[in-house]
Design a protein around this motif. Structure first.
Motif, PDB file in Angstrom:
ATOM      1  N   ILE A   1       6.532   4.359  -9.445  1.00  0.00           N
ATOM      2  CA  ILE A   1       5.249   3.729  -9.761  1.00  0.00           C
ATOM      3  C   ILE A   1       4.654   3.069  -8.521  1.00  0.00           C
ATOM      4  N   LEU A   2       5.473   2.348  -7.764  1.00  0.00           N
ATOM      5  CA  LEU A   2       4.967   1.697  -6.552  1.00  0.00           C
ATOM      6  C   LEU A   2       4.606   2.712  -5.472  1.00  0.00           C
ATOM      7  N   ASN A   3       5.290   3.860  -5.426  1.00  0.00           N
ATOM      8  CA  ASN A   3       4.913   4.924  -4.495  1.00  0.00           C
ATOM      9  C   ASN A   3       3.505   5.425  -4.766  1.00  0.00           C
ATOM     10  N   ASN A   4       3.086   5.382  -6.011  1.00  0.00           N
ATOM     11  CA  ASN A   4       1.760   5.861  -6.399  1.00  0.00           C
ATOM     12  C   ASN A   4       0.680   4.783  -6.316  1.00  0.00           C
ATOM     13  N   TRP A   5       1.045   3.556  -5.997  1.00  0.00           N
ATOM     14  CA  TRP A   5       0.087   2.446  -5.969  1.00  0.00           C
ATOM     15  C   TRP A   5      -0.635   2.455  -4.624  1.00  0.00           C
ATOM     16  N   THR A   6      -1.883   2.852  -4.643  1.00  0.00           N
ATOM     17  CA  THR A   6      -2.679   3.001  -3.422  1.00  0.00           C
ATOM     18  C   THR A   6      -2.828   1.690  -2.668  1.00  0.00           C
ATOM     19  N   ALA A   7      -3.037   0.604  -3.364  1.00  0.00           N
ATOM     20  CA  ALA A   7      -3.233  -0.694  -2.699  1.00  0.00           C
ATOM     21  C   ALA A   7      -1.995  -1.078  -1.887  1.00  0.00           C
ATOM     22  N   LEU A   8      -0.818  -0.872  -2.451  1.00  0.00           N
ATOM     23  CA  LEU A   8       0.417  -1.189  -1.735  1.00  0.00           C
ATOM     24  C   LEU A   8       0.598  -0.257  -0.542  1.00  0.00           C
ATOM     25  N   GLN A   9       0.350   1.017  -0.750  1.00  0.00           N
ATOM     26  CA  GLN A   9       0.506   1.981   0.332  1.00  0.00           C
ATOM     27  C   GLN A   9      -0.445   1.669   1.487  1.00  0.00           C
ATOM     28  N   LEU A  10      -1.702   1.338   1.178  1.00  0.00           N
ATOM     29  CA  LEU A  10      -2.668   0.988   2.225  1.00  0.00           C
ATOM     30  C   LEU A  10      -2.247  -0.287   2.955  1.00  0.00           C
ATOM     31  N   ALA A  11      -1.762  -1.260   2.211  1.00  0.00           N
ATOM     32  CA  ALA A  11      -1.336  -2.511   2.834  1.00  0.00           C
ATOM     33  C   ALA A  11      -0.187  -2.271   3.813  1.00  0.00           C
TER      34      ALA A  11
ATOM     35  N   GLU B   1      -0.896 -10.095   2.322  1.00  0.00           N
ATOM     36  CA  GLU B   1      -2.224 -10.670   2.525  1.00  0.00           C
ATOM     37  C   GLU B   1      -3.316  -9.756   1.980  1.00  0.00           C
ATOM     38  N   THR B   2      -3.060  -9.224   0.789  1.00  0.00           N
ATOM     39  CA  THR B   2      -3.970  -8.273   0.158  1.00  0.00           C
ATOM     40  C   THR B   2      -4.279  -8.745  -1.256  1.00  0.00           C
TER      41      THR B   2
ATOM     42  N   GLU C   1     -12.050 -13.168   3.793  1.00  0.00           N
ATOM     43  CA  GLU C   1     -11.634 -13.677   5.089  1.00  0.00           C
ATOM     44  C   GLU C   1     -11.277 -12.518   6.017  1.00  0.00           C
ATOM     45  N   PRO C   2     -11.442 -12.703   7.322  1.00  0.00           N
ATOM     46  CA  PRO C   2     -11.059 -11.641   8.263  1.00  0.00           C
ATOM     47  C   PRO C   2      -9.580 -11.285   8.105  1.00  0.00           C
ATOM     48  N   GLY C   3      -9.278  -9.998   8.229  1.00  0.00           N
ATOM     49  CA  GLY C   3      -7.900  -9.545   8.105  1.00  0.00           C
ATOM     50  C   GLY C   3      -7.539  -9.097   6.699  1.00  0.00           C
ATOM     51  N   TRP C   4      -8.427  -9.245   5.757  1.00  0.00           N
ATOM     52  CA  TRP C   4      -8.155  -8.845   4.381  1.00  0.00           C
ATOM     53  C   TRP C   4      -8.753  -7.467   4.136  1.00  0.00           C
ATOM     54  N   THR C   5      -8.083  -6.666   3.345  1.00  0.00           N
ATOM     55  CA  THR C   5      -8.604  -5.383   2.935  1.00  0.00           C
ATOM     56  C   THR C   5      -9.060  -5.513   1.488  1.00  0.00           C
ATOM     57  N   VAL C   6     -10.302  -5.112   1.228  1.00  0.00           N
ATOM     58  CA  VAL C   6     -10.849  -5.193  -0.117  1.00  0.00           C
ATOM     59  C   VAL C   6     -10.597  -3.867  -0.818  1.00  0.00           C
ATOM     60  N   VAL C   7      -9.925  -3.907  -1.978  1.00  0.00           N
ATOM     61  CA  VAL C   7      -9.662  -2.719  -2.768  1.00  0.00           C
ATOM     62  C   VAL C   7     -10.492  -2.823  -4.028  1.00  0.00           C
ATOM     63  N   ARG C   8     -11.338  -1.840  -4.254  1.00  0.00           N
ATOM     64  CA  ARG C   8     -12.234  -1.847  -5.415  1.00  0.00           C
ATOM     65  C   ARG C   8     -11.986  -0.609  -6.260  1.00  0.00           C
TER      66      ARG C   8
END
Length: 186
Positions: A13-23, A71-72, A174-181
């Motif tokens: 499940i975590l392998n498929n989580w795009t937000a975690l993979q991008l982070a 930090e995501t 804040e700078p350094g954050w990735t926004v996932v929508r």
């Protein structure tokens, strides 16, 4: 025993989580993001097996781990979706409905299993803190060790997708954050 059966499901499940993979791919949070994600998987599996969990508690745990370790902040409700899947698969496993569990797992999208890499049997993080609070870190010269890490505005995260145009930076991010929508269907 339940942990041994549930841990590979958590990994999937975590392998498929795009937000975690991008982070992890873009070096959010402390160095060693892949190892942190692997420890996060261990922690989540143990938490689910050793506690009576509901979707809200697990969603909050996932959000806290993403925020504190990477930090995501996810604005796409993906932590809620991940929590829902984890609870569903755990309940199927506990109820012994292995055929249905296997069918649901096989129906999941195939992905690179980057979390299933072997690692030492170290304990998951017990305390989640801000990596910037580390008094031993150097204070000005933070040379980047990985060439694929994006700049502060996270442009590399959006530039790899052809159909996604970069969104303007929100003032409250804040700078350094990735926004996932969420993705908008056309």
């Amino acid at each position: 025993m339940l942990y041994d059966d549930f841990k590979p499901i958590v990994d999937l499940i975590l392998n498929n989580w795009t937000a975690l993979q991008l982070a992890v791919e873009h070096g959010m949070g402390a160095p060693g993001g892949e190892k942190t994600a692997q420890l996060m998987s261990v922690y989540i599996a143990r938490y689910c097996v050793e506690n009576i969990v509901d979707q809200d508690d697990l969603t909050e745990l996932l959000e806290d781990l993403m925020d504190e370790e990477f930090e995501t902040v996810c604005h796409d409700d993906s932590p809620k979706e991940v929590a829902s899947l984890l609870i569903l698969f755990l309940s199927l496993l506990k109820e012994g409905r292995h055929d249905e569990l296997r069918a649901r797992i096989e129906a999941m999208p195939k992905c690179q299993k980057w979390l299933s890499e072997p690692m030492h049997d170290s304990a998951p993080p017990q305390c989640h803190g801000n990596p910037d609070d580390d008094s031993t870190s150097s204070s000005g010269d933070d040379e980047d060790d990985s060439p694929e890490t994006p700049g502060i505005n996270g442009d590399a995260a959006t530039s790899s997708y052809k159909n996604v145009e970069p969104e303007p930076m929100d003032e409250d991010v804040e700078p350094g954050w990735t926004v996932v929508r969420t993705r908008r269907k056309k």
